[in-house]
Scaffold this motif. Structure first.
Motif, PDB file in Angstrom:
ATOM      1  N   THR A 118      17.285  29.081  54.150  1.00  0.00           N
ATOM      2  CA  THR A 118      17.767  27.934  53.372  1.00  0.00           C
ATOM      3  C   THR A 118      18.019  28.281  51.903  1.00  0.00           C
ATOM      4  O   THR A 118      19.130  28.063  51.401  1.00  0.00           O
ATOM      5  CB  THR A 118      16.785  26.760  53.492  1.00  0.00           C
ATOM      6  OG1 THR A 118      16.641  26.410  54.866  1.00  0.00           O
ATOM      7  CG2 THR A 118      17.300  25.554  52.722  1.00  0.00           C
ATOM      8  N   PRO A 119      17.046  28.828  51.156  1.00  0.00           N
ATOM      9  CA  PRO A 119      17.329  29.147  49.749  1.00  0.00           C
ATOM     10  C   PRO A 119      18.381  30.242  49.583  1.00  0.00           C
ATOM     11  O   PRO A 119      19.150  30.207  48.622  1.00  0.00           O
ATOM     12  CB  PRO A 119      15.972  29.589  49.202  1.00  0.00           C
ATOM     13  CG  PRO A 119      15.167  29.968  50.384  1.00  0.00           C
ATOM     14  CD  PRO A 119      15.642  29.115  51.499  1.00  0.00           C
ATOM     15  N   ILE A 120      18.396  31.195  50.504  1.00  0.00           N
ATOM     16  CA  ILE A 120      19.413  32.257  50.421  1.00  0.00           C
ATOM     17  C   ILE A 120      20.806  31.669  50.594  1.00  0.00           C
ATOM     18  O   ILE A 120      21.747  32.008  49.856  1.00  0.00           O
ATOM     19  CB  ILE A 120      19.135  33.341  51.480  1.00  0.00           C
ATOM     20  CG1 ILE A 120      17.878  34.131  51.119  1.00  0.00           C
ATOM     21  CG2 ILE A 120      20.325  34.292  51.592  1.00  0.00           C
ATOM     22  CD1 ILE A 120      17.434  35.115  52.175  1.00  0.00           C
ATOM     23  N   ALA A 121      20.941  30.763  51.567  1.00  0.00           N
ATOM     24  CA  ALA A 121      22.244  30.136  51.815  1.00  0.00           C
ATOM     25  C   ALA A 121      22.684  29.293  50.621  1.00  0.00           C
ATOM     26  O   ALA A 121      23.855  29.333  50.214  1.00  0.00           O
ATOM     27  CB  ALA A 121      22.170  29.274  53.070  1.00  0.00           C
ATOM     28  N   ARG A 142      24.327  22.972  36.291  1.00  0.00           N
ATOM     29  CA  ARG A 142      23.675  22.346  37.435  1.00  0.00           C
ATOM     30  C   ARG A 142      23.549  23.328  38.596  1.00  0.00           C
ATOM     31  O   ARG A 142      22.494  23.416  39.249  1.00  0.00           O
ATOM     32  CB  ARG A 142      24.453  21.104  37.866  1.00  0.00           C
ATOM     33  CG  ARG A 142      23.737  20.329  38.984  1.00  0.00           C
ATOM     34  CD  ARG A 142      24.323  18.949  39.209  1.00  0.00           C
ATOM     35  NE  ARG A 142      25.705  19.009  39.641  1.00  0.00           N
ATOM     36  CZ  ARG A 142      26.750  18.642  38.898  1.00  0.00           C
ATOM     37  NH1 ARG A 142      26.557  18.179  37.662  1.00  0.00           N
ATOM     38  NH2 ARG A 142      27.988  18.725  39.364  1.00  0.00           N
ATOM     39  N   LEU A 143      24.632  24.106  38.861  1.00  0.00           N
ATOM     40  CA  LEU A 143      24.576  25.108  39.933  1.00  0.00           C
ATOM     41  C   LEU A 143      23.596  26.226  39.597  1.00  0.00           C
ATOM     42  O   LEU A 143      22.860  26.704  40.473  1.00  0.00           O
ATOM     43  CB  LEU A 143      25.973  25.689  40.177  1.00  0.00           C
ATOM     44  CG  LEU A 143      26.989  24.774  40.867  1.00  0.00           C
ATOM     45  CD1 LEU A 143      28.336  25.475  40.999  1.00  0.00           C
ATOM     46  CD2 LEU A 143      26.492  24.338  42.235  1.00  0.00           C
ATOM     47  N   ILE A 144      23.590  26.639  38.336  1.00  0.00           N
ATOM     48  CA  ILE A 144      22.648  27.694  37.923  1.00  0.00           C
ATOM     49  C   ILE A 144      21.215  27.208  38.062  1.00  0.00           C
ATOM     50  O   ILE A 144      20.333  27.948  38.530  1.00  0.00           O
ATOM     51  CB  ILE A 144      22.944  28.125  36.467  1.00  0.00           C
ATOM     52  CG1 ILE A 144      24.286  28.864  36.409  1.00  0.00           C
ATOM     53  CG2 ILE A 144      21.825  29.016  35.946  1.00  0.00           C
ATOM     54  CD1 ILE A 144      24.753  29.170  34.995  1.00  0.00           C
ATOM     55  N   GLN A 145      20.966  25.951  37.674  1.00  0.00           N
ATOM     56  CA  GLN A 145      19.621  25.381  37.788  1.00  0.00           C
ATOM     57  C   GLN A 145      19.176  25.324  39.245  1.00  0.00           C
ATOM     58  O   GLN A 145      18.031  25.662  39.575  1.00  0.00           O
ATOM     59  CB  GLN A 145      19.596  23.989  37.165  1.00  0.00           C
ATOM     60  CG  GLN A 145      18.238  23.311  37.202  1.00  0.00           C
ATOM     61  CD  GLN A 145      17.203  24.043  36.363  1.00  0.00           C
ATOM     62  OE1 GLN A 145      17.533  24.633  35.333  1.00  0.00           O
ATOM     63  NE2 GLN A 145      15.956  24.021  36.801  1.00  0.00           N
ATOM     64  N   THR A 146      20.086  24.901  40.130  1.00  0.00           N
ATOM     65  CA  THR A 146      19.765  24.840  41.564  1.00  0.00           C
ATOM     66  C   THR A 146      19.464  26.230  42.111  1.00  0.00           C
ATOM     67  O   THR A 146      18.521  26.417  42.897  1.00  0.00           O
ATOM     68  CB  THR A 146      20.927  24.217  42.344  1.00  0.00           C
ATOM     69  OG1 THR A 146      21.239  22.936  41.803  1.00  0.00           O
ATOM     70  CG2 THR A 146      20.575  24.071  43.818  1.00  0.00           C
ATOM     71  N   THR A 147      20.254  27.206  41.694  1.00  0.00           N
ATOM     72  CA  THR A 147      20.042  28.586  42.160  1.00  0.00           C
ATOM     73  C   THR A 147      18.695  29.116  41.678  1.00  0.00           C
ATOM     74  O   THR A 147      17.972  29.782  42.425  1.00  0.00           O
ATOM     75  CB  THR A 147      21.174  29.493  41.648  1.00  0.00           C
ATOM     76  OG1 THR A 147      22.435  28.970  42.069  1.00  0.00           O
ATOM     77  CG2 THR A 147      21.010  30.908  42.203  1.00  0.00           C
ATOM     78  N   ARG A 153      11.624  29.278  44.619  1.00  0.00           N
ATOM     79  CA  ARG A 153      11.078  28.963  45.938  1.00  0.00           C
ATOM     80  C   ARG A 153      10.875  30.233  46.756  1.00  0.00           C
ATOM     81  O   ARG A 153       9.840  30.412  47.408  1.00  0.00           O
ATOM     82  CB  ARG A 153      12.030  28.012  46.658  1.00  0.00           C
ATOM     83  CG  ARG A 153      11.587  27.580  48.042  1.00  0.00           C
ATOM     84  CD  ARG A 153      12.585  26.588  48.578  1.00  0.00           C
ATOM     85  NE  ARG A 153      12.469  26.427  50.022  1.00  0.00           N
ATOM     86  CZ  ARG A 153      13.332  25.747  50.760  1.00  0.00           C
ATOM     87  NH1 ARG A 153      14.366  25.165  50.200  1.00  0.00           N
ATOM     88  NH2 ARG A 153      13.162  25.643  52.060  1.00  0.00           N
ATOM     89  N   LEU A 154      11.854  31.140  46.700  1.00  0.00           N
ATOM     90  CA  LEU A 154      11.720  32.421  47.396  1.00  0.00           C
ATOM     91  C   LEU A 154      10.581  33.244  46.807  1.00  0.00           C
ATOM     92  O   LEU A 154       9.827  33.901  47.534  1.00  0.00           O
ATOM     93  CB  LEU A 154      13.035  33.212  47.291  1.00  0.00           C
ATOM     94  CG  LEU A 154      14.123  32.907  48.312  1.00  0.00           C
ATOM     95  CD1 LEU A 154      15.375  33.705  47.983  1.00  0.00           C
ATOM     96  CD2 LEU A 154      13.658  33.220  49.724  1.00  0.00           C
ATOM     97  N   ASN A 155      10.466  33.211  45.483  1.00  0.00           N
ATOM     98  CA  ASN A 155       9.410  33.958  44.820  1.00  0.00           C
ATOM     99  C   ASN A 155       8.032  33.449  45.242  1.00  0.00           C
ATOM    100  O   ASN A 155       7.114  34.241  45.507  1.00  0.00           O
ATOM    101  CB  ASN A 155       9.576  33.848  43.304  1.00  0.00           C
ATOM    102  CG  ASN A 155       8.558  34.688  42.550  1.00  0.00           C
ATOM    103  OD1 ASN A 155       8.467  35.898  42.732  1.00  0.00           O
ATOM    104  ND2 ASN A 155       7.782  34.029  41.701  1.00  0.00           N
ATOM    105  N   SER A 156       7.882  32.127  45.296  1.00  0.00           N
ATOM    106  CA  SER A 156       6.604  31.546  45.723  1.00  0.00           C
ATOM    107  C   SER A 156       6.283  31.924  47.162  1.00  0.00           C
ATOM    108  O   SER A 156       5.128  32.240  47.498  1.00  0.00           O
ATOM    109  CB  SER A 156       6.655  30.020  45.589  1.00  0.00           C
ATOM    110  OG  SER A 156       6.841  29.641  44.248  1.00  0.00           O
ATOM    111  N   LEU A 157       7.296  31.899  48.019  1.00  0.00           N
ATOM    112  CA  LEU A 157       7.095  32.265  49.420  1.00  0.00           C
ATOM    113  C   LEU A 157       6.671  33.725  49.545  1.00  0.00           C
ATOM    114  O   LEU A 157       5.746  34.055  50.294  1.00  0.00           O
ATOM    115  CB  LEU A 157       8.377  32.007  50.199  1.00  0.00           C
ATOM    116  CG  LEU A 157       8.345  32.314  51.695  1.00  0.00           C
ATOM    117  CD1 LEU A 157       7.310  31.446  52.406  1.00  0.00           C
ATOM    118  CD2 LEU A 157       9.727  32.082  52.317  1.00  0.00           C
ATOM    119  N   CYS A 158       7.331  34.606  48.791  1.00  0.00           N
ATOM    120  CA  CYS A 158       6.979  36.027  48.837  1.00  0.00           C
ATOM    121  C   CYS A 158       5.570  36.265  48.302  1.00  0.00           C
ATOM    122  O   CYS A 158       4.823  37.091  48.841  1.00  0.00           O
ATOM    123  CB  CYS A 158       7.995  36.841  48.023  1.00  0.00           C
ATOM    124  SG  CYS A 158       9.637  36.914  48.760  1.00  0.00           S
TER     125      CYS A 158
END
Length: 325
Positions: A118-121, A142-147, A153-158
Motif C-alpha cells: 500500500t505505501p509503496i503503491a 500535498r503529494l510530497i506530504q502524502t509520500t 509508515r514504511l520506516n515504522s514497519l521496518c
C-alpha cells in the motif's frame, strides 16, 4: 487452505487412533498377564498334596505371590498409562501450538505484504504524478506530504520488524540516558496530528517529566499505542493521550473510543502476531507486532502496560514507568 486443513484433520485422526490403539494394547496385555497369573496359581495349587507338611503355609504363599504379581502388573500398567497419556498430551499441545504459530506467521506474512504494497503503491503514484504533470505549489506540497507519510509508515514497519528479529535472536539491548519524556510524548502526538489532520487527537501532558531509557524505543512504544488507537477506532471518534507523574510514578494513557477489546482477549493482544477476532479489527491494517513490541520495550524499562475498558466504549492502554531520580 481447505486442503491443508483437511490434511491436518487426517493427521490428528491418525494420532488419536494410534493413541487409542496403544492404550487398548496396554489394557489387553494387563488382562492377559493377570489371567496367566491366575492360571499359574491354580496349576501350582493343583500340584500340592493336602497331606504334605505345611500345606496351609504353602497355599498362603502361593496366593500371596499371586496378589503380589497382580499388584505389580497394576502398578506397572498404571505407570505406563500415565507416561503414555503425559507424552500424548505433551505432543498434542506442542503440535497444536506449532500449528497455531504457523497459522499466525502465515497471517502475518499476508498482512505484511498488504502493509508493504500500500505505501509503496501510493508513493510510486505520487512520484509519477509529480514527474508527468505540472502541478501548482499547493498540489505538489500535498503529494510530497502524502509520500513522506507513507515513507514514515514504511520506516515504522521496518523498525518493528527489525526490533522483533532482535528480540527473537536475544540481541535486544537498550541504551540508557535521561530523557524528557514529556517532550517525547508531545512530539509523537504532534506527528500524528500532522499525519492525520482529519482525526480528533488531543493530549494533556505534564511538563518536564524525566526518566532514564532509550529514546528511540520509547518513541516507538508511544507511536505504536497512538497508531493502534487510530487503526481500531472510527474517524469521527476522539483519541486522548494523557501523561502525568505522581511521587516518581509516571503514567501514560492512550484512550480511544473504538469497539473495545473483549475481556478474554485483553492479555492475548500483547502476544506476537495476535489480532483481535471481531469483524472491525480484522478489517484494520496491521501486522500484530505493535503491542507485542510495546510490551517488550516497556518491560525492558522496568515498567508495565495494561489495557482496560474506556467509557462509554473503547480502550485505555496504560503505561507505568519510574521517573528519573
Amino acid at each position: 487452505m481447505h486442503s491443508k486443513t483437511k490434511k491436518i484433520r487426517y493427521i490428528f485422526l491418525i494420532y488419536w487412533f494410534l493413541l487409542v490403539y496403544i492404550i487398548a494394547a496396554l489394557v489387553w496385555w494387563f488382562i492377559a498377564l493377570n489371567q496367566q497369573n491366575k492360571q499359574m496359581t491354580i496349576f501350582e495349587l493343583q500340584q500340592l498334596n493336602k497331606d504334605q507338611p505345611g500345606y496351609t503355609q504353602i497355599v498362603n504363599k502361593i496366593q500371596e505371590d499371586e496378589k503380589s504379581k497382580t499388584a505389580q502388573y497394576i502398578g506397572e500398567g498404571f505407570t505406563f498409562l500415565l507416561l503414555i497419556v503425559a507424552g500424548a498430551v505433551f505432543v498434542y499441545r506442542a503440535v497444536k501450538q506449532q500449528l497455531h504459530f504457523s497459522q499466525e506467521q502465515q497471517n502475518f506474512m499476508m498482512a505484511l505484504t498488504h502493509e508493504l504494497k500500500t505505501p509503496i503503491a501510493v508513493a510510486k503514484l505520487n512520484l509519477e504524478t509529480l514527474q508527468k504533470r505540472k502541478l501548482d505549489e499547493q498540489q505538489q506540497q500535498r503529494l510530497i506530504q502524502t509520500t513522506l507519510q507513507e515513507a514514515n509508515r514504511l520506516n515504522s514497519l521496518c523498525n518493528n520488524m527489525l526490533l522483533s528479529s532482535q528480540i527473537e535472536a536475544s540481541n535486544f539491548r537498550i541504551s540508557t540516558e535521561e530523557i524528557n519524556f514529556s517532550e517525547l510524548v508531545k512530539e509523537c502526538v504532534q506527528d500524528f496530528i500532522v499525519r492525520f489532520p482529519q482525526r480528533h487527537i488531543s493530549s494533556s501532558v505534564i511538563e518536564d517529566i524525566f526518566l532514564n531509557g532509550d529514546t528511540l524505543l520509547l518513541q516507538m512504544a508511544v507511536n505504536n499505542l497512538i497508531d493502534n488507537a487510530i487503526k481500531y477506532s472510527a474517524k469521527e471518534t476522539a483519541i486522548q493521550v494523557l501523561l502525568k507523574e505522581e511521587k516518581n510514578n509516571i503514567t501514560l494513557q492512550v484512550q480511544d473510543e473504538g469497539k473495545g477489546i473483549a475481556d478474554e482477549e485483553k492479555k492475548k493482544v500483547f502476544d506476537k502476531f495476535y489480532r483481535t477476532g471481531n469483524a472491525a479489527t480484522k478489517g484494520a491494517k496491521g501486522t500484530g507486532l505493535g503491542l507485542y513490541l510495546t510490551k517488550k520495550i516497556i518491560q525492558n524499562h522496568n515498567g508495565e502496560i495494561t489495557v482496560t475498558n474506556n467509557t462509554p466504549s473503547g480502550c485505555i492502554f496504560t503505561i507505568a514507568l519510574q521517573a528519573a531520580e
